[in-house]
Design a protein around this motif. Structure first.
Motif, short mmCIF file in Angstrom:
data_model
loop_
_atom_site.label_atom_id
_atom_site.label_comp_id
_atom_site.label_asym_id
_atom_site.label_seq_id
_atom_site.Cartn_x
_atom_site.Cartn_y
_atom_site.Cartn_z
N MET A 1 0.85 -1.18 0.00
CA MET A 1 0.00 0.00 0.00
C MET A 1 0.89 1.23 0.00
SD MET A 1 -3.03 0.69 2.66
CE MET A 1 -3.73 2.27 2.90
N LYS A 2 0.60 2.13 -0.89
CA LYS A 2 1.40 3.34 -1.06
C LYS A 2 1.53 4.13 0.25
CE LYS A 2 -0.29 6.17 -4.09
NZ LYS A 2 -0.63 7.08 -5.20
N GLY A 56 4.56 -1.94 3.16
CA GLY A 56 3.97 -1.37 1.95
C GLY A 56 4.32 -2.17 0.71
N ILE A 57 5.57 -2.62 0.62
CA ILE A 57 6.00 -3.44 -0.52
C ILE A 57 5.27 -4.79 -0.50
CG2 ILE A 57 7.95 -4.71 -1.50
CD1 ILE A 57 9.69 -2.26 -0.60
N MET A 59 2.39 -5.43 0.76
CA MET A 59 0.98 -5.23 0.44
C MET A 59 0.77 -5.02 -1.06
SD MET A 59 -0.31 -2.86 3.59
CE MET A 59 -2.07 -3.06 3.33
N SER A 60 1.75 -4.45 -1.74
CA SER A 60 1.58 -4.20 -3.17
C SER A 60 2.09 -5.36 -4.02
CB SER A 60 2.29 -2.90 -3.57
OG SER A 60 3.66 -2.97 -3.27
N SER A 61 2.72 -6.34 -3.38
CA SER A 61 3.20 -7.51 -4.13
C SER A 61 2.13 -8.59 -4.14
CB SER A 61 4.47 -8.06 -3.48
OG SER A 61 4.15 -8.75 -2.29
N LYS A 62 2.37 -9.61 -4.91
CA LYS A 62 1.44 -10.73 -4.95
C LYS A 62 1.82 -11.79 -3.91
CE LYS A 62 0.29 -10.03 -9.71
NZ LYS A 62 -1.08 -9.99 -10.05
N GLY A 65 -0.03 -9.80 -0.59
CA GLY A 65 -1.17 -9.00 -0.99
C GLY A 65 -1.69 -8.10 0.11
N HIS A 66 -2.85 -7.56 -0.10
CA HIS A 66 -3.46 -6.63 0.84
C HIS A 66 -4.28 -7.44 1.85
CE1 HIS A 66 -4.92 -2.74 2.19
NE2 HIS A 66 -6.09 -3.33 2.34
N ASN A 71 -2.16 -4.65 7.12
CA ASN A 71 -2.67 -3.31 7.34
C ASN A 71 -2.60 -2.95 8.82
OD1 ASN A 71 -3.84 -1.00 6.06
ND2 ASN A 71 -5.79 -1.55 6.98
#
Length: 126
Positions: A1-2, A56-57, A59-62, A65-66, A71
């Motif tokens: 997540m950014k 953050g990395i 969360m944005s990777s597969k 994930g999120h 979070n």
């Protein structure tokens, strides 16, 4: 997540800036005790800034994930930085010892944040 990458980068920047400020501007103004407290705040802020970037990395990777636990980990680590390092900065500058009572709350937020990262890795990683 950014958001966590940006929050981590901001905290990394602040950690470097506050470390330099402590080493140069505060060196002659603070006692050895409070300068050591300042340095502890800087170190913990940097360690956890890097953790925020990593979250953050992830969360944005597969890879993970999120996921909710990532979070939660990110927000707990961010709260930990504010409470732990923030209270130590304030304590160093003011000498008001009661501010040290806030520090362990930030430490607990760090610990639970790391636990949530473990949960995310064990629950959702392949």
């Amino acid at each position: 997540m950014k958001f966590f990458i940006i929050a981590g980068a901001i905290n990394g920047f602040l950690s470097v800036a506050l470390g330099a400020f402590g080493a140069h501007a505060l060196k002659e103004r603070l006692s050895e005790k409070y300068l050591a407290v300042w340095e502890t705040a800087v170190q913990y802020q940097m360690f956890h800034a890097l953790a925020l970037v990593a979250i953050g990395i992830l969360m944005s990777s597969k890879l993970l994930g999120h996921v909710t636990s990532l979070n939660t980990a990110g927000y707990l680590i961010l709260v930990g930085i504010i409470l732990f390092s923030g209270s130590l900065y304030a304590l160093s500058l003011s000498g008001i010892s009661v501010l040290g009572a806030i520090t362990p709350i930030g430490g607990v937020a760090f610990l639970v944040g790391w636990i949530m990262l473990i949960v995310a890795a064990t629950k959702f990683a392949n």
